[in-house]
Design a protein around this motif. Structure first.
Motif, PDB file in Angstrom:
ATOM      1  N   ASN A   1       0.860  -1.169   0.000  1.00 16.94           N
ATOM      2  CA  ASN A   1       0.000   0.000   0.000  1.00 16.94           C
ATOM      3  C   ASN A   1       0.903   1.227   0.000  1.00 16.94           C
ATOM      4  O   ASN A   1       1.413   1.621   1.046  1.00 16.94           O
ATOM      5  N   PRO A   2       1.125   1.830  -1.175  1.00 17.19           N
ATOM      6  CA  PRO A   2       2.049   2.956  -1.249  1.00 17.19           C
ATOM      7  C   PRO A   2       1.607   4.166  -0.425  1.00 17.19           C
ATOM      8  O   PRO A   2       2.436   4.939   0.017  1.00 17.19           O
ATOM      9  N   SER A   3       0.313   4.313  -0.177  1.00 18.74           N
ATOM     10  CA  SER A   3      -0.142   5.479   0.577  1.00 18.74           C
ATOM     11  C   SER A   3       0.183   5.364   2.067  1.00 18.74           C
ATOM     12  O   SER A   3       0.317   6.372   2.744  1.00 18.74           O
ATOM     13  N   THR A   4       0.325   4.134   2.598  1.00 20.75           N
ATOM     14  CA  THR A   4       0.659   3.964   4.014  1.00 20.75           C
ATOM     15  C   THR A   4       2.074   3.453   4.234  1.00 20.75           C
ATOM     16  O   THR A   4       2.580   3.489   5.344  1.00 20.75           O
TER      17      THR A   4
END
Length: 72
Positions: free
Chosen positions: A18-21
């Protein structure tokens, strides 16, 4: 959760990130016993984050064109 929806049922290692987290892990198993009329699937995954490595058992359900954790 989309990885759970696209993955084969059984013990198949599927990497996810999950690149956003910044979290990542490996789905260790997708359980067919939770497949039902709602299309939900049980799964076991590892999760690596800044807090360390954890294991998680969950249920993912279809939601429109994607998948979400059950109860969210």
């Amino acid at each position: 959760m989309d990885t759970v929806g696209r993955g084969a049922v059984g013990a198949t290692a599927l990497a996810w990130a999950n690149p956003s987290t910044g979290s990542a892990g490996v789905i260790e198993q997708i359980d067919a016993s939770n497949d039902g009329p709602d299309g939900c699937r049980g799964f076991v995954t590892s999760r690596q984050s800044l807090d360390g490595m954890t294991r998680f058992n969950g249920v993912a359900c279809p939601s429109g064109d994607s998948w979400k954790l059950a109860g969210q």
